[in-house]
Design an enzyme around this catalytic site. Structure first.
Site, mmCIF file in Angstrom:
data_model
loop_
_atom_site.group_PDB
_atom_site.id
_atom_site.type_symbol
_atom_site.label_atom_id
_atom_site.label_comp_id
_atom_site.label_asym_id
_atom_site.label_seq_id
_atom_site.Cartn_x
_atom_site.Cartn_y
_atom_site.Cartn_z
ATOM 1 N N HIS A 56 -18.398 115.221 57.289
ATOM 2 C CA HIS A 56 -17.372 114.862 56.304
ATOM 3 C C HIS A 56 -16.355 115.987 56.192
ATOM 4 C CE1 HIS A 56 -20.204 117.160 53.832
ATOM 5 N NE2 HIS A 56 -19.312 117.218 52.836
ATOM 6 N N HIS A 58 -15.178 118.113 53.894
ATOM 7 C CA HIS A 58 -15.170 119.295 53.020
ATOM 8 C C HIS A 58 -15.111 120.591 53.820
ATOM 9 C CE1 HIS A 58 -17.009 116.899 49.433
ATOM 10 N NE2 HIS A 58 -15.688 116.820 49.464
ATOM 11 N N ASP A 60 -16.500 123.429 53.513
ATOM 12 C CA ASP A 60 -17.747 124.127 53.840
ATOM 13 C C ASP A 60 -18.529 123.412 54.941
ATOM 14 O OD1 ASP A 60 -18.297 122.097 51.811
ATOM 15 O OD2 ASP A 60 -20.319 122.923 51.709
ATOM 16 N N HIS A 61 -17.897 122.411 55.574
ATOM 17 C CA HIS A 61 -18.501 121.750 56.740
ATOM 18 C C HIS A 61 -17.602 121.790 57.963
ATOM 19 C CE1 HIS A 61 -21.933 120.046 54.417
ATOM 20 N NE2 HIS A 61 -21.104 120.428 53.456
ATOM 21 N N HIS A 114 -20.857 110.684 48.691
ATOM 22 C CA HIS A 114 -20.373 112.059 48.462
ATOM 23 C C HIS A 114 -18.878 112.116 48.794
ATOM 24 C CE1 HIS A 114 -20.508 116.451 48.411
ATOM 25 N NE2 HIS A 114 -20.025 116.490 49.631
ATOM 26 N N ASP A 133 -24.019 116.110 53.371
ATOM 27 C CA ASP A 133 -24.206 116.200 51.922
ATOM 28 C C ASP A 133 -24.515 114.831 51.313
ATOM 29 O OD1 ASP A 133 -23.643 118.867 52.209
ATOM 30 O OD2 ASP A 133 -21.731 118.815 51.133
ATOM 31 N N HIS A 171 -27.199 121.774 52.854
ATOM 32 C CA HIS A 171 -27.368 122.896 51.919
ATOM 33 C C HIS A 171 -28.831 123.158 51.588
ATOM 34 C CE1 HIS A 171 -23.093 123.288 50.712
ATOM 35 N NE2 HIS A 171 -23.038 121.998 50.999
HETATM 36 FE FE FE Z 1 -21.248 120.836 51.435
HETATM 37 ZN ZN ZN Z 2 -19.545 118.238 50.911
#
Ligand code: FE
Ligand code: ZN
Length: 254
Positions: A56, A58, A60-61, A114, A133, A171
């Site tokens: 996805h 985001h 942090d990915h 998400h 996530d 995570h």
């Molecule tokens: Fe994440």
């Molecule tokens: Zn995420």
């Protein structure tokens, strides 16, 4: 031969995964949160990735994508419906599509909730589910973009995979997930047993990921929204979608 899967901790609590198909030696990276630790892990192994998979959009990915692509010239594959939000995609995938790593194929599931376009990828040959996530060990992601109907449907899809599937999620949130799970499902003996094991692992600094889906299904409240006892406890005995929504809301406020 099974897939080799390496877990790479990144940022404060992200996990990035390196997947190697051993017959061809083909390597893929899942959700590079940042390039530094991922590249260090690749160099330590002597592995060169030819593919990055994003679950996805985001940061942090995906924030490690550009640097890894610049160094290795790898291709980028991600969700069709997030093409506009993930720069540089070479291939887009939707429900039922396949992602190939050497001689192994991963099946793509659309798992919105998400984010609207979130995908999860299941490699039957490696008993591995890359859930981003959407599904965490004993938890699920925050419902930023989807509806309870969408998210519950997504989790039911993942829940239906074989018991021996290992959950590789985005995570290390397990210890806080377990505290919440015990608050809504305090009489679940399986959950209590898993909680003790998780505390033991974390006390030793060990990851709780991957976890076996067959175990998570018995203890993760977000996979148990249609359990009559749990649904009744959260005041929604007759409607699993409403029970899921209520459990998600309580987690947001926990
Ligand atoms: Fe994440
Ligand atoms: Zn995420």
């Amino acid at each position: 031969m099974p897939l080799e899967i390496e877990l790479v901790p990144a940022l404060s609590d992200n996990y990035v995964y390196l997947i190697r198909e051993p017959v061809s030696g083909t390597v893929a990276v899942v959700d590079p949160a940042e390039a530094g630790p991922v590249d260090a892990a690749l160099m330590a192994k002597g592995w060169k990735p030819s593919l990055i998979i994003n679950t996805h959009h985001h940061g942090d990915h995906i924030d490690g994508n550009a640097e890894l692509i610049a160094k290795y010239g790898c291709k980028l594959v991600g969700p069709t419906s997030e093409k506009a939000r993930i720069p540089g995609m070479d291939q887009t995938v939707s429900e039922g599509d396949e992602i190939t790593i050497g001689n192994e194929k991963g099946m793509v599931f659309e798992t919105p909730g998400h984010t609207k376009g979130h995908i999860s990828v299941h490699f039957p040959g490696g008993n591995a589910l890359f859930a981003g996530d959407t599904l965490f060990v004993l938890g699920c992601g925050r419902m930023f973009e989807g509806t309870p109907e969408e998210f519950w449907t997504s989790l039911q899809k993942l829940r239906a995979l074989p018991d021996d599937t290992m959950i590789y999620c985005g995570h290390e949130y397990t210890q806080s997930n377990v505290k919440f799970a015990l608050s809504v499902d305090p009489n679940n003996a399986e959950l209590k047993a898993q909680a003790a094991e998780i505390d033991r692992k974390r006390a030793q600094g060990l990851p709780t990921v991957p976890a076996r889906l067959g175990d998570d299904r018995k203890a993760n409240p977000f996979l148990r929204a249609d359990d009559p006892g749990l649904a009744a406890r959260v005041g929604q005995p007759d409607n699993s979608t409403a029970a899921f929504a209520e459990i998600r809301k309580r987690k947001d406020n926990f």
